[in-house]
Design an enzyme around this catalytic site. Structure first.
Site, mmCIF file in Angstrom:
data_model
loop_
_atom_site.group_PDB
_atom_site.id
_atom_site.type_symbol
_atom_site.label_atom_id
_atom_site.label_comp_id
_atom_site.label_asym_id
_atom_site.label_seq_id
_atom_site.Cartn_x
_atom_site.Cartn_y
_atom_site.Cartn_z
ATOM 1 N N PRO A 2 0.768 -1.348 0.215
ATOM 2 C CA PRO A 2 0.010 0.002 -0.107
ATOM 3 C C PRO A 2 0.944 1.182 -0.097
ATOM 4 O O PRO A 2 1.683 1.435 0.830
ATOM 5 C CB PRO A 2 -0.716 -0.148 1.172
ATOM 6 C CG PRO A 2 -0.703 -1.428 1.913
ATOM 7 C CD PRO A 2 0.589 -1.840 1.174
ATOM 8 N N GLU A 3 0.472 2.215 -0.798
ATOM 9 C CA GLU A 3 1.161 3.492 -1.025
ATOM 10 C C GLU A 3 0.224 4.722 -0.486
ATOM 11 O O GLU A 3 -1.031 4.006 -0.041
ATOM 12 C CB GLU A 3 1.769 3.503 -2.606
ATOM 13 C CG GLU A 3 2.854 2.665 -2.850
ATOM 14 C CD GLU A 3 3.534 2.750 -4.075
ATOM 15 O OE1 GLU A 3 3.371 3.876 -4.583
ATOM 16 O OE2 GLU A 3 3.720 1.909 -4.616
#
Ligand SMILES: [Zn+2]
Length: 272
Positions: A2-3
């Site tokens: 996840p960014e």
């Protein structure tokens, strides 16, 4: 992994579910994700508290607890961490920590146990959060600010963009995509950019992240499915994991190279 867009999408999905709810029970199945805190320390801090706010800083998901001075929980996902929301109190799949709320259960799991869940008096107490750079979707992220950061850096553009102490929230996917949109080569030195290129990169970062958030939410992931994904992102990718395919802009073949132990994807035809 996840960014910023994935975490922001989670914040938006979870906020209406969690806000105002009391933590009735805390289940710790794998205390390793709480390290260096112990299960007992963690439980004492959060049990009986209410979730007052769901926010984000960089790639951290933050839950503010009530009453005032009850502190925060900071969740970091690293490579394979994930969060789940079950409308009942039955846990499914691999779970490391779960919070039983009045109307459902929030769960955190990282099969590799690299991610972390911490209770903090304040987010700044965490060195990882304290040292984060500018938030790229806030007003503080101006062209002038980006220019100043680029000038000071000795690194190539791709690792520069992924450095959390410079700009918070970009990882491998969105750094590669932003450079493609800006027409800039990932190996180019950050300090070598001219004014017009800085403006292009600034616009590309903001647009790629905004579009990323939209794509993460469409189709909306089902957070009660232990295998949930955000398939919408595929639709926006031009270069990430597209090695060997044609560049959507110039038709040249997308290349994959190694850069600082990570894969970098770019088009040799239109990124200079
Ligand atoms: Zn191209």
């Amino acid at each position: 992994m996840p960014e910023l867009p994935e975490v922001e999408a989670l914040v938006r999905l979870l906020r209406p579910q969690l806000c105002g709810q009391q933590i009735r029970a805390v289940h710790v199945r794998h205390a390793i994700v709480l390290r260096p805190q112990t299960a007992r320390q963690f439980r004492t801090r959060v049990l009986g508290r209410r979730i007052a706010a769901v926010t984000r800083r960089g790639k951290y998901l933050l839950l503010r607890l009530a009453p005032q001075d009850a502190g925060w929980m900071a969740l970091h996902f690293r490579l394979s961490g994930a969060i789940f929301w079950f409308a009942d109190h039955r846990l499914r799949g691999h779970v490391d920590v779960a919070w039983e709320l009045e109307r459902g259960t929030l769960a955190y799991a990282d099969p590799r146990h690299l991610g972390r869940v911490h209770w903090l008096e304040h987010p700044e107490q965490s060195a990882g959060i304290r040292t984060l750079g500018v938030e790229p979707l806030t007003r503080a992220f101006t062209v002038a600010r980006l220019q100043a950061l680029l000038r000071r850096s000795r690194r190539p553009l791709k690792p520069f963009l992924m450095e959390q102490t410079q700009i918070a929230g970009l990882g491998n996917i969105y750094a590669a995509e932003a450079l493609w949109h800006a027409g800039l080569h990932p190996k180019r030195r950050a300090s070598s950019l001219k004014g017009v290129q800085v403006r292009r990169l600034h616009k590309a970062i903001v647009e790629v992240l905004r579009r990323g958030i939209e794509c993460c939410l469409k189709p909306e992931p089902d957070l009660s499915n232990p295998e949930w994904t955000m398939p919408g992102i595929e639709a926006m990718l031009a270069v990430y994991q597209r090695q060997g395919r044609d560049c959507p802009r110039c038709g040249r073949r997308i290349r994959r190279i190694r850069q600082g132990h990570r894969s970098t994807f770019y088009c040799p035809g239109c990124q200079h």
